[in-house]
Design a protein around this motif. Sequence first.
Motif, mmCIF file in Angstrom:
data_model
loop_
_atom_site.group_PDB
_atom_site.id
_atom_site.type_symbol
_atom_site.label_atom_id
_atom_site.label_comp_id
_atom_site.label_asym_id
_atom_site.label_seq_id
_atom_site.Cartn_x
_atom_site.Cartn_y
_atom_site.Cartn_z
ATOM 1 N N SER A 88 -14.507 -61.122 -17.554
ATOM 2 C CA SER A 88 -14.759 -61.072 -16.112
ATOM 3 C C SER A 88 -13.475 -60.805 -15.341
ATOM 4 C CB SER A 88 -15.385 -62.382 -15.629
ATOM 5 O OG SER A 88 -16.716 -62.501 -16.064
ATOM 6 N N ARG A 89 -12.353 -61.350 -15.837
ATOM 7 C CA ARG A 89 -11.084 -61.094 -15.161
ATOM 8 C C ARG A 89 -10.739 -59.608 -15.233
ATOM 9 N NH1 ARG A 89 -6.890 -63.752 -12.963
ATOM 10 N NH2 ARG A 89 -4.876 -62.676 -12.987
ATOM 11 N N LEU A 90 -10.952 -59.007 -16.392
ATOM 12 C CA LEU A 90 -10.687 -57.572 -16.518
ATOM 13 C C LEU A 90 -11.593 -56.781 -15.579
ATOM 14 C CD1 LEU A 90 -9.314 -55.163 -17.816
ATOM 15 C CD2 LEU A 90 -10.980 -55.301 -19.682
ATOM 16 N N LYS A 91 -12.857 -57.196 -15.507
ATOM 17 C CA LYS A 91 -13.804 -56.534 -14.611
ATOM 18 C C LYS A 91 -13.319 -56.633 -13.160
ATOM 19 C CE LYS A 91 -18.032 -57.456 -15.589
ATOM 20 N NZ LYS A 91 -19.309 -58.201 -15.711
ATOM 21 N N LEU A 92 -12.824 -57.821 -12.796
ATOM 22 C CA LEU A 92 -12.334 -58.017 -11.430
ATOM 23 C C LEU A 92 -11.072 -57.194 -11.189
ATOM 24 C CD1 LEU A 92 -12.446 -59.434 -8.685
ATOM 25 C CD2 LEU A 92 -11.193 -61.353 -9.709
ATOM 26 N N LEU A 93 -10.155 -57.149 -12.167
ATOM 27 C CA LEU A 93 -8.931 -56.360 -12.019
ATOM 28 C C LEU A 93 -9.251 -54.891 -11.752
ATOM 29 C CD1 LEU A 93 -6.730 -57.867 -14.883
ATOM 30 C CD2 LEU A 93 -6.194 -57.928 -12.434
ATOM 31 N N GLN A 94 -10.228 -54.363 -12.452
ATOM 32 C CA GLN A 94 -10.614 -52.968 -12.256
ATOM 33 C C GLN A 94 -11.157 -52.732 -10.854
ATOM 34 O OE1 GLN A 94 -13.330 -52.821 -15.549
ATOM 35 N NE2 GLN A 94 -11.796 -52.020 -16.997
ATOM 36 N N GLN A 95 -11.930 -53.684 -10.357
ATOM 37 C CA GLN A 95 -12.491 -53.540 -9.014
ATOM 38 C C GLN A 95 -11.430 -53.754 -7.934
ATOM 39 O OE1 GLN A 95 -15.371 -52.304 -8.294
ATOM 40 N NE2 GLN A 95 -15.853 -52.146 -10.489
ATOM 41 N N VAL A 96 -10.495 -54.676 -8.176
ATOM 42 C CA VAL A 96 -9.391 -54.881 -7.234
ATOM 43 C C VAL A 96 -8.547 -53.614 -7.139
ATOM 44 C CG1 VAL A 96 -7.207 -56.103 -6.904
ATOM 45 C CG2 VAL A 96 -9.291 -57.387 -7.388
ATOM 46 N N ALA A 97 -8.328 -52.945 -8.267
ATOM 47 C CA ALA A 97 -7.577 -51.693 -8.265
ATOM 48 C C ALA A 97 -8.281 -50.642 -7.415
ATOM 49 C CB ALA A 97 -7.398 -51.193 -9.699
ATOM 50 N N GLU A 98 -9.596 -50.517 -7.592
ATOM 51 C CA GLU A 98 -10.355 -49.537 -6.816
ATOM 52 C C GLU A 98 -10.335 -49.888 -5.324
ATOM 53 O OE1 GLU A 98 -11.676 -46.785 -7.719
ATOM 54 O OE2 GLU A 98 -11.678 -46.902 -9.920
ATOM 55 N N ALA A 99 -10.489 -51.177 -5.017
ATOM 56 C CA ALA A 99 -10.530 -51.610 -3.621
ATOM 57 C C ALA A 99 -9.188 -51.378 -2.927
ATOM 58 C CB ALA A 99 -10.914 -53.087 -3.538
ATOM 59 N N SER A 100 -8.097 -51.689 -3.608
ATOM 60 C CA SER A 100 -6.789 -51.499 -2.989
ATOM 61 C C SER A 100 -6.435 -50.019 -2.889
ATOM 62 C CB SER A 100 -5.710 -52.268 -3.766
ATOM 63 O OG SER A 100 -5.714 -51.905 -5.123
ATOM 64 N N LEU A 101 -6.976 -49.209 -3.807
ATOM 65 C CA LEU A 101 -6.789 -47.765 -3.702
ATOM 66 C C LEU A 101 -7.537 -47.233 -2.483
ATOM 67 C CD1 LEU A 101 -5.480 -45.341 -5.134
ATOM 68 C CD2 LEU A 101 -7.601 -45.055 -6.421
ATOM 69 N N ASP A 102 -8.768 -47.707 -2.269
ATOM 70 C CA ASP A 102 -9.519 -47.316 -1.071
ATOM 71 C C ASP A 102 -8.781 -47.721 0.197
ATOM 72 O OD1 ASP A 102 -11.556 -46.243 -2.561
ATOM 73 O OD2 ASP A 102 -12.862 -48.005 -2.432
ATOM 74 N N ALA A 103 -8.205 -48.928 0.187
ATOM 75 C CA ALA A 103 -7.448 -49.393 1.356
ATOM 76 C C ALA A 103 -6.239 -48.499 1.594
ATOM 77 C CB ALA A 103 -7.012 -50.845 1.159
#
Length: 510
Positions: free
Chosen positions: A161-176
């Motif tokens: 789940s942490r890896l899953k969250l890291l991947q989504q955090v990367a996408e979210a911060s890229l969008d930002a």
Amino acid sequence: MAEITIRPVIKLSLRVRDPAAAKARIGAVTSQLERIFDSLRAGLVELSHRQAVALSGEVYRLVVERFEMNPGEPEDWEAWKGFHWAAMEGRLPNPPSITWQEIMNERLAALGAFGVSHGPILLDVIESLPPGDSEKSLEVRFGLLASWVLARHALEVTPSSRLKLLQQVAEASLDAGWAMKRASLGDYTPDPKANRFPPVFTQNTAPGINLTTLFEHWQRETKPAPATLATWKPVVLSFRAHVEDQLVARLTVKDIISWKDKLLDQGRSASNINGTYIACIHALLSHAKRNGHVVQNVAAGIGLKVKRVAGTGKLPYEDAEVAALLGLAQKQTHAARRWIPLLATCSGARAGELAQLWAERVRQIDGVFVMELRPAEDGGTFKNAGSERVVPLHHALIKAGFLDFVRAKGQGPLFYGRVTGRGERHASKGTVNHLAGWIRKQPGFDNPRKAPNHALRHWWKSTASRVGISDSRADHLQGHVGQGEAAGYRHFQDLKSLAEDIERIPIPAY
């Protein structure tokens, strides 16, 4: 946020000296510790894909809220995104880490890591590097942000789940990063990616939501005017900081009162606290109650007593002042200066309503020349539903050539030049502010008790009473909502009789 070591006795600093502030923080710390203990008792959580996306939205909002006012240079965000791509593809084993506490300009770091800090060449250099262990580089780059998000919700998650969250955090911060690059170029168009994050909802946050999510939910459902959004955003930020963005269901009356007292200590007026700050939170909590997030609105009934002080109330213009203003307006070539003062004098309408008038809405109905007052076609807003109405034109307007001015315009806005984009502050707001500023600079119009535009509205209502126009008809013409049940039974549809009322208003000679 403070780092603590959990031992038989937990010790941490509240980082304040003021006893009142310390007392307020004790409640927040206790609440957070209870959530942590609940999480530890529950064991490791397996996040769903939806939960991971929802949690990553907090990182998106963190970046945008921190930088949207001053986003820096486009090259700053090119370096930021470059490190993101390199980490997401494992092309850079040890990219710079990002913390929730400080997000730094990374152009110098990019120059050291890639030999170039921005531009298309940066992408070419990154793509020339071999892909590697993205799991490791994601942890290095985004691990602190992921931990920050999990701590906010007192979550302990499984490694997968942490890896899953890291991947989504990367996408979210890229969008930002994309959103902030556009902002740095002067493009503040609302980012559609901001709406892709669902509300955060886990077993540790159920059945409530925090203030951030509540504000977003309220915004999506009510679609407030841009001006309201601009006014309320800093209010929500102030309250969030005061209660540390805890769950809405855990807010108490004491939280509202302590915040109110803090605002008062900061020197804010009672009317400002009541009418803006508490009104905002009251509206949000009412929305939360309607949607089942809270049982009661803890802001209900809270406020400061506002005492009316003699010598501070708003006053109308005198006849001589109206004549002087119309004389000044007659000499102007600027459309708003030339016509809005005369329109307001002849109709009693708000300047903000008149500024949204389009040429197509000045026309003849049943032999009567009228103006249809309603929100502008490009996203304008009115104060309330009763403000939308049809008002006959006074003969003084026709005599002055207003119809000729409208015909020359042909179509579109009469008093602002550009059509407002979706989500922007409406262009008519600038027209109203410009007009008020111009009036205030004229000789004899510096009385603070006489609002530059609104004093004409006060004058019209006073004059209407003086010449015998009934209060109910005057209210209708001015767009005032009638009080009481009986008001709902009155309908004013006879334009000819309304035109007779309008003609009874004597326009001061100028």
